[in-house]
Design a protein around this motif. Structure first.
Motif, PDB file in Angstrom:
ATOM      1  N   PRO A   5       0.817  -1.212   0.000  1.00 49.71           N
ATOM      2  CA  PRO A   5       0.000   0.000   0.000  1.00 49.71           C
ATOM      3  C   PRO A   5       0.849   1.260   0.000  1.00 49.71           C
ATOM      4  O   PRO A   5       1.996   1.248   0.413  1.00 49.71           O
ATOM      5  N   ALA A   9      -2.014   6.746   2.664  1.00 45.73           N
ATOM      6  CA  ALA A   9      -3.424   6.421   2.845  1.00 45.73           C
ATOM      7  C   ALA A   9      -4.081   7.036   4.088  1.00 45.73           C
ATOM      8  O   ALA A   9      -4.920   7.920   3.963  1.00 45.73           O
ATOM      9  N   TRP A 240       2.302   1.775  11.982  1.00 44.19           N
ATOM     10  CA  TRP A 240       1.901   3.060  11.430  1.00 44.19           C
ATOM     11  C   TRP A 240       1.393   3.947  12.550  1.00 44.19           C
ATOM     12  O   TRP A 240       1.188   3.477  13.678  1.00 44.19           O
ATOM     13  N   TYR A 259      -3.989  -0.061   7.932  1.00 44.64           N
ATOM     14  CA  TYR A 259      -2.826   0.234   7.109  1.00 44.64           C
ATOM     15  C   TYR A 259      -1.567  -0.391   7.681  1.00 44.64           C
ATOM     16  O   TYR A 259      -0.735  -0.947   6.951  1.00 44.64           O
TER      17      TYR A 259
END
Length: 488
Positions: A5, A9, A240, A259
């Motif tokens: 990813p 995001a 994260w 995420y």
């Protein structure tokens, strides 16, 4: 393999408002600030006591700072509470000058007797310290006599129970992302705020033009999670976070949790790669580390001590001509904003690098005098930095940057502190992904990347539009043309 990813995001938009040209009307000195024990007015009284005693002892100049911090931190792991911590600290620090001799002392005791003892200690240190020809308060013309309100204080009225629930939601979202998320190193929430007041005594006088006095309140809030994917020898960890001054600007706990889990999952079944030379793409948060290395190399302390590979680099071309670096301390609400530096020197927006050429250093009053220059308002560090390329297009997201990379290494984690600022030599343990024909092929680990920062800076081919604000540094992913990769 499923593509990793993008790092952009789960984040809020970066602040973009500039400070007004005229200073804001300050709040009343005794107006209550939520979460604090001491008012601005009380801080002024304590500073007055310290400076009055310094003057009575015979100090030619002095500077005092009074501060208070408060906060809440919680951590959870595997759905259970691990820790709740409340912090509250306060400090009064004073610097006394006897001509060109300087002494410092600090105390956390705000009683009049303790403050006088602290001033006496700073005075005694100055008496027996060798003269330093560049020691002293900032020059009067550099002082921030008027400064704007930069909207830096957004207290979070959060209790321990609510903070725990946010951390649990963040971790639960990570664990629910996939059955392959098998464990967790935990999740945490932090709500911190502080305020301070600082004032100068110059030539035995106070309160006239050129003598600094001021302060403000600020806040910093965050939460993070570190899930583990896989089992046994094939376990992989990633993390994260979200960090802002205002709690309303934080990403949702669920988005951060998912995420972080996706990042951990993407690292499963890593391979080793053969030793080679190849292009390297640094993920945006790691690119901020490269920017930090540059800032360190052109900061005053390293320059006047001649412990930097960029000594005497002012006016030199150190990046390709498409690279610029801009510093803007006056963005409303931004994490790196400040109306004045740690010495009360006014901060201004400026071009640090233009078309690859260094236009300015990062200097405090002391380091500037050592170099025969003028302070840049960076006592205490750099402010909001924006490293950009004139070639970057709006569509240059991470996918586009991988295509620019072609075949090479995409780095998402660095280990160790292998940066020699004297020579510029760079060697770090790394993990990430091997990319072929612009597509991620497989994750890699147990490798080392090496080069020299001078060559790495000159070798920047592109900077992505996937800008991530990491503290005071804002930069997209950075593509470097060639580095050494030590693998199997």
């Amino acid at each position: 393999m499923k593509k990793t990813p993008t790092p952009a995001a789960p984040r809020a938009a970066a602040p973009s408002r500039r400070a007004p040209a005229t200073p804001a009307t300050p709040a009343a000195p005794d107006a209550p600030l939520p979460g604090f024990q001491y008012s601005r007015g009380r801080f002024e009284e304590l500073a007055d006591l310290a400076l009055t005693h310094a003057r009575q002892l015979g100090a030619s100049d002095a500077g005092v700072e009074v501060s208070e911090g408060a906060g809440l931190s919680v951590s959870v792991r595997k759905g259970a509470l691990e820790n709740v911590e409340r912090n509250r600290d306060k400090s009064l620090g004073i610097t006394v000058y006897l001509g060109q001799r300087r002494g410092n002392a600090a105390t956390s005791d705000f009683s009049p007797a303790a403050i006088r003892q602290t001033v006496q200690a700073a005075y005694d240190i100055a008496r027996f310290t060798a003269e330093d020809p560049v020691a002293g308060l900032p020059d009067e013309q550099d002082i921030a006599n008027d400064y704007p309100d930069l909207d830096l204080f957004h207290p979070w009225a959060i209790g321990a129970e609510e903070a725990v629930q946010i951390a649990l939601r963040c971790e639960a979202a990570a664990l629910a992302t996939s059955k392959k998320i098998t464990n967790s190193e935990g999740a945490g929430v932090s709500a911190q705020q502080s305020h301070f007041f600082t004032e100068h005594l110059r030539g035995g006088e106070r309160g006239r033009a050129g003598i600094f006095r001021g302060g403000y309140a600020s806040s910093r809030h965050s939460f993070s999670v570190a899930p583990i994917a896989g089992k046994g020898a094939n376990m992989q960890r990633d993390y994260w976070f979200s960090s802002t001054r205002a709690p309303a600007d934080l990403a949702s706990p669920e988005a951060v949790g998912r995420y972080a889990a996706e990042r951990a999952l993407a690292r499963l079944n890593p391979r080793k790669v053969a030793t080679t030379e190849c292009p390297v793409l640094f993920e945006a948060p790691l690119a901020a580390g490269l920017l930090g290395a540059f800032v360190q190399a052109i900061s005053g302390g390293a320059l006047y001590r001649k412990t930097s590979f960029l000594v005497d680099s002012l006016g030199r071309q150190v990046f390709p001509k498409h690279i610029d670096l801009f510093e803007d301390p006056l963005i409303l609400g931004a994490k790196g904003s400040s109306p004045f530096d740690d010495e009360g020197v006014k901060t201004v927006a400026r071009q640090v690098v233009s078309a690859g050429c260094i236009k300015g250093y990062f200097l405090s009053t002391y380091s500037a005098r050592k170099l025969g220059m003028r302070t840049t308002g960076n006592a205490g560090g750099s402010h909001n930095l924006y490293l950009t390329s004139r070639q970057t297009q709006a569509g240059d997201d991470l996918d586009a940057m991988l295509r620019k990379l072609g075949t090479g290494l995409f780095v998402t984690e660095l280990m160790g502190q292998g940066v020699n600022y004297v020579t510029g030599d760079y060697s770090r343990g790394a993990a990430g992904y091997w990319v072929e024909n612009g597509q991620i092929a497989y994750p890699v680990q147990e490798i080392t990347i090496a080069g020299n920062l001078k060559d790495m800076f000159q070798g920047i081919q592109a900077i992505g539009a996937d800008v991530y604000g990491y503290g005071a540094k804002n930069v997209g992913s950075i593509l470097i043309d060639r580095m050494k990769l030590a693998g199997s």
